[in-house]
Design an enzyme around this catalytic site. Structure first.
Site, PDB file in Angstrom:
ATOM      1  N   ASP A  29      52.829  25.133  41.662  1.00 34.07           N
ATOM      2  CA  ASP A  29      53.761  26.323  41.548  1.00 34.07           C
ATOM      3  C   ASP A  29      54.553  26.655  42.860  1.00 34.07           C
ATOM      4  O   ASP A  29      53.880  26.212  43.938  1.00 34.07           O
ATOM      5  CB  ASP A  29      52.706  27.479  41.386  1.00 34.07           C
ATOM      6  CG  ASP A  29      53.262  28.530  40.983  1.00 34.07           C
ATOM      7  OD1 ASP A  29      54.218  29.279  41.766  1.00 34.07           O
ATOM      8  OD2 ASP A  29      53.176  29.146  40.102  1.00 34.07           O
ATOM      9  N   ILE A  30      55.698  26.697  42.991  1.00 32.59           N
ATOM     10  CA  ILE A  30      56.657  27.010  43.953  1.00 32.59           C
ATOM     11  C   ILE A  30      56.282  28.484  44.885  1.00 32.59           C
ATOM     12  O   ILE A  30      56.751  28.643  45.768  1.00 32.59           O
ATOM     13  CB  ILE A  30      58.325  26.961  43.647  1.00 32.59           C
ATOM     14  CG1 ILE A  30      58.253  28.159  42.663  1.00 32.59           C
ATOM     15  CG2 ILE A  30      58.513  25.704  43.074  1.00 32.59           C
ATOM     16  CD1 ILE A  30      59.818  28.329  42.467  1.00 32.59           C
ATOM     17  N   ASN A  86      50.261  33.597  30.422  1.00 35.71           N
ATOM     18  CA  ASN A  86      50.973  34.785  29.999  1.00 35.71           C
ATOM     19  C   ASN A  86      51.822  34.976  28.815  1.00 35.71           C
ATOM     20  O   ASN A  86      52.568  33.636  28.721  1.00 35.71           O
ATOM     21  CB  ASN A  86      51.802  35.292  31.261  1.00 35.71           C
ATOM     22  CG  ASN A  86      50.966  35.508  32.229  1.00 35.71           C
ATOM     23  OD1 ASN A  86      49.792  36.017  32.613  1.00 35.71           O
ATOM     24  ND2 ASN A  86      51.471  35.023  33.567  1.00 35.71           N
ATOM     25  N   GLY A  92      53.179  39.558  31.511  1.00 39.54           N
ATOM     26  CA  GLY A  92      53.451  39.026  32.900  1.00 39.54           C
ATOM     27  C   GLY A  92      54.273  37.751  32.839  1.00 39.54           C
ATOM     28  O   GLY A  92      54.414  37.027  33.823  1.00 39.54           O
ATOM     29  N   GLN A  93      54.902  37.377  31.599  1.00 37.72           N
ATOM     30  CA  GLN A  93      55.444  36.037  31.493  1.00 37.72           C
ATOM     31  C   GLN A  93      56.881  36.212  32.044  1.00 37.72           C
ATOM     32  O   GLN A  93      57.673  37.340  31.745  1.00 37.72           O
ATOM     33  CB  GLN A  93      55.727  35.721  29.996  1.00 37.72           C
ATOM     34  CG  GLN A  93      56.403  34.338  29.843  1.00 37.72           C
ATOM     35  CD  GLN A  93      56.444  33.855  28.209  1.00 37.72           C
ATOM     36  OE1 GLN A  93      56.016  34.328  27.584  1.00 37.72           O
ATOM     37  NE2 GLN A  93      56.734  32.700  28.099  1.00 37.72           N
ATOM     38  N   HIS A  99      53.422  28.295  29.731  1.00 38.98           N
ATOM     39  CA  HIS A  99      52.862  27.316  30.903  1.00 38.98           C
ATOM     40  C   HIS A  99      51.477  27.967  31.232  1.00 38.98           C
ATOM     41  O   HIS A  99      51.207  29.000  30.916  1.00 38.98           O
ATOM     42  CB  HIS A  99      53.890  27.414  32.157  1.00 38.98           C
ATOM     43  CG  HIS A  99      54.160  28.772  32.472  1.00 38.98           C
ATOM     44  ND1 HIS A  99      55.228  29.629  31.641  1.00 38.98           N
ATOM     45  CD2 HIS A  99      54.001  29.528  33.434  1.00 38.98           C
ATOM     46  CE1 HIS A  99      55.266  30.557  32.530  1.00 38.98           C
ATOM     47  NE2 HIS A  99      54.518  30.656  33.486  1.00 38.98           N
ATOM     48  N   HIS A 101      48.947  28.617  34.112  1.00 35.85           N
ATOM     49  CA  HIS A 101      48.698  28.530  35.634  1.00 35.85           C
ATOM     50  C   HIS A 101      47.046  28.230  36.085  1.00 35.85           C
ATOM     51  O   HIS A 101      46.309  28.624  34.981  1.00 35.85           O
ATOM     52  CB  HIS A 101      48.815  30.098  36.024  1.00 35.85           C
ATOM     53  CG  HIS A 101      50.056  30.560  36.128  1.00 35.85           C
ATOM     54  ND1 HIS A 101      50.865  30.581  37.053  1.00 35.85           N
ATOM     55  CD2 HIS A 101      50.805  31.218  35.129  1.00 35.85           C
ATOM     56  CE1 HIS A 101      52.106  31.151  36.705  1.00 35.85           C
ATOM     57  NE2 HIS A 101      52.177  31.373  35.538  1.00 35.85           N
TER      58      HIS A 101
END
Length: 113
Positions: A29-30, A86, A92-93, A99, A101
């Protein structure tokens, strides 16, 4: 289509790849929210969980298997990690390509938010 994760899958934007096969890709994750935070996504585009059908189960079923494999490689499988998906705005998407997390390396609180 202007999907960030589709661009990543197509090699148009860089990512630190942790796992990749024909169906799934996992990458760091960035904006990590834990000492270990990576994403697992299907290469095929699905905007939200609501877009899935039963015939998608073989690909989508690989997401938690890849999450566990990468968690083990990172050394967080035994101590534990959190998996979150999400769906839509109130869920919270923020990127509309499903994807998973995977967060670990610290204790997680409950409820999550």
């Amino acid at each position: 289509m202007d999907c960030l994760f589709c661009k990543l899958v197509n090699g148009e934007i860089p990512a630190k790849i942790l796992f990749e096969d024909d169906d799934v890709i996992a990458f760091e994750d960035i904006a990590p929210q834990a000492p270990h935070h990576f994403l697992v996504i299907p290469k095929k585009h699905f905007s939200t969980l609501n877009d899935l059908a039963l015939e998608d189960a073989p690909v989508i079923g690989k997401l938690p298997i890849v999450a566990a494999k990468v968690a083990k490689e990172k050394g967080i499988a035994d101590s534990g990690y959190r998996v979150v998906m999400n769906c839509n705005e109130q869920g919270g998407q923020t990127v509309y390509h499903i994807h998973m997390h995977v967060l670990g390396g610290r204790a997680m609180s409950w409820p999550p938010g």
